[in-house]
Design a protein around this motif. Structure first.
Motif, PDB file in Angstrom:
ATOM      1  N   ALA A 152      14.265 -13.616 138.375  1.00 13.15           N
ATOM      2  CA  ALA A 152      13.875 -12.568 139.325  1.00 13.15           C
ATOM      3  C   ALA A 152      14.938 -11.482 139.417  1.00 13.15           C
ATOM      4  O   ALA A 152      14.621 -10.296 139.581  1.00 13.15           O
ATOM      5  CB  ALA A 152      13.633 -13.177 140.703  1.00 13.15           C
ATOM      6  N   MET A 271       9.877 -10.252 140.592  1.00 16.70           N
ATOM      7  CA  MET A 271      10.774 -10.993 141.459  1.00 16.70           C
ATOM      8  C   MET A 271      10.002 -12.091 142.185  1.00 16.70           C
ATOM      9  O   MET A 271      10.431 -13.244 142.240  1.00 16.70           O
ATOM     10  CB  MET A 271      11.442 -10.056 142.460  1.00 16.70           C
ATOM     11  CG  MET A 271      12.370  -9.037 141.822  1.00 16.70           C
ATOM     12  SD  MET A 271      13.051  -7.888 143.032  1.00 16.70           S
ATOM     13  CE  MET A 271      14.048  -9.004 144.007  1.00 16.70           C
ATOM     14  N   SER A 274       8.645 -14.636 139.370  1.00 20.20           N
ATOM     15  CA  SER A 274       9.648 -15.559 138.826  1.00 20.20           C
ATOM     16  C   SER A 274      10.051 -16.617 139.844  1.00 20.20           C
ATOM     17  O   SER A 274      10.189 -17.799 139.514  1.00 20.20           O
ATOM     18  CB  SER A 274      10.880 -14.770 138.371  1.00 20.20           C
ATOM     19  OG  SER A 274      10.549 -13.885 137.338  1.00 20.20           O
TER      20      SER A 274
END
Length: 412
Positions: A152, A271, A274
């Motif tokens: 991320a 972000m 992930s």
């Protein structure tokens, strides 16, 4: 009193695991940012020097291939001697490549700077090395989420740098923007000190294993081979989109600013993607998670190509694709660690990443080559869809269990 004095001090990973995660995430953010901004530099450079998009595309294709070639070797050095030296060398090469790219007035210089130097720099300081360090240094309960956090953080670099690159290009020019980005890569060096630690040793009762034996074991393992083959598609799609999407959107009547914000939307959404993937990796079979990610990517690309081009569809595509962007990394690295342990994690994940980067090479190169010959990117988009569905099928037969190894005979 002497016994208390001589007691080994707990490692930094045991005392401050959050500090290790934070420094590793900052490294991943810095290293991923400039390479995620490459598409922002394509039109200014090709316009100034009169190159075709295939010339710029070949440079980024070389970068992806060299990154993939260098990663297993960087991983092997990190496995043997620790990651700090590898991160330092990678950061220095990355900074030099970006600095030289600012003065690359010929295709050969562009291929050397943006291709070879940045590629080797990435192999030594990208999120791959950071994730391997997390796997070796952090307690087991920290690993799944830290893999997602490291990925991320790379995505946050993709959110931060492309709009920054687009803005700086219009104010100080693309030459100076590359120099600024090169200087920023040197910040990786002090951050790397937090990831210094002893290389992992074999577990008690486990036979010591050479690098050659580890590679032979991995490539004889059918599930590892399937994982490596499936990862090819991820690289093909990511590299093609990163490099060619801004130009594709401009071809369809949108501005370079929309291209920059679409790449930023990918980074911002990833972000969440992930972190979510890292969380799911410890709660469901990783092979099913990977298959679902690849299948959903194919559907997203179909919708994007068929829908009208406007800022809403472009940014919407960026958000959807971002949720699926680097979300393949936590389950892929987690499967490598599950199968083979942490001893050679950086190297074995590096070979999986090599397949990813071969895909990246072909995605960038074919994107430029076919655009120049066919006048559009349509064929590459549909090829990407076909690869998505193929990778979804390839990951389903993976067996999620450690490889069987003989125990070390007891002494005496």
């Amino acid at each position: 009193m002497s016994a208390l004095t001589d007691a080994p001090r707990p490692s930094l990973a045991a005392r401050a695991p959050l500090l290790i995660v934070l420094c590793g995430c900052l490294i991943a953010m810095l290293s991923f940012g400039p390479r995620a901004s490459s598409g922002i530099f394509m039109l200014p450079m090709t316009g100034e020097y009169g190159w075709g998009r295939d010339t710029f595309g070949l440079a980024i294709a070389i970068q992806n291939l060299v990154w993939g070639i260098g990663t297993p070797f960087a991983g092997a050095v990190a496995d043997r001697f620790g990651v700090t030296r590898v991160l330092w060398i990678g950061a220095a090469l990355y900074a030099a490549g970006l600095g030289l790219m600012a003065y690359s007035a010929t295709p050969g210089m562009l291929h050397l700077s943006a291709g070879v130097l940045v590629g080797f720099g990435l192999s030594g300081c990208s999120f791959n090395i950071v994730i391997a360090a997390f796997g070796k240094m952090l307690p087991e309960k920290w690993r799944p989420l830290s893999f997602g956090a490291g990925t991320a953080a790379g995505s946050f670099g993709q959110f931060l740098f492309p709009p920054l690159a687009a803005g700086l290009n219009t104010t100080i020019g693309w030459h100076q923007t590359l120099l600024v980005f090169g200087l920023a890569m040197l910040l990786i060096m002090p951050l790397a000190l937090a990831l210094s630690g002893a290389p992992s040793a074999p577990k008690v009762g486990e036979r010591p294993q050479s690098i050659g034996a580890a590679l032979g074991e991995a490539f004889r393992h059918p599930s590892y081979v399937l994982l490596v083959l499936g990862f090819f598609t991820c690289g093909f799609q990511l590299a093609f989109v990163t490099t060619h999407l801004p130009a594709y959107l401009m071809d369809r009547g949108l501005s370079i600013t929309v291209g920059g914000w679409t790449l930023a939307a990918i980074g911002l959404a990833n972000m969440a993607g992930s972190l979510g993937s890292g969380w799911l990796s410890s709660r469901m079979p990783r092979r099913y998670l990977l298959a679902a990610i690849y299948f959903a990517r194919g559907l997203a690309i179909i919708a994007f190509v068929l829908l009208p081009a406007n800022p809403v569809t472009a940014i919407g595509f960026g958000i959807v694709l971002g949720l699926l962007w680097l979300s393949t990394v936590p389950p892929t690295s987690g499967l490598v660690m599950l199968m083979f342990g942490t001893r050679y994690l950086a190297m074995l994940y590096g070979f999986a990443f090599f397949s990813h980067q071969v895909g990246g090479f072909l995605g960038v190169w074919l994107g430029g080559l076919l655009y120049e010959s066919l006048g559009s990117y349509d064929f590459v988009w549909w090829l990407s869809v076909a690869l998505s569905f193929a990778s979804a099928a390839i990951n389903l037969p993976i067996v999620e269990k450690p490889v069987a190894r003989a125990a070390q005979p007891a002494a005496g």
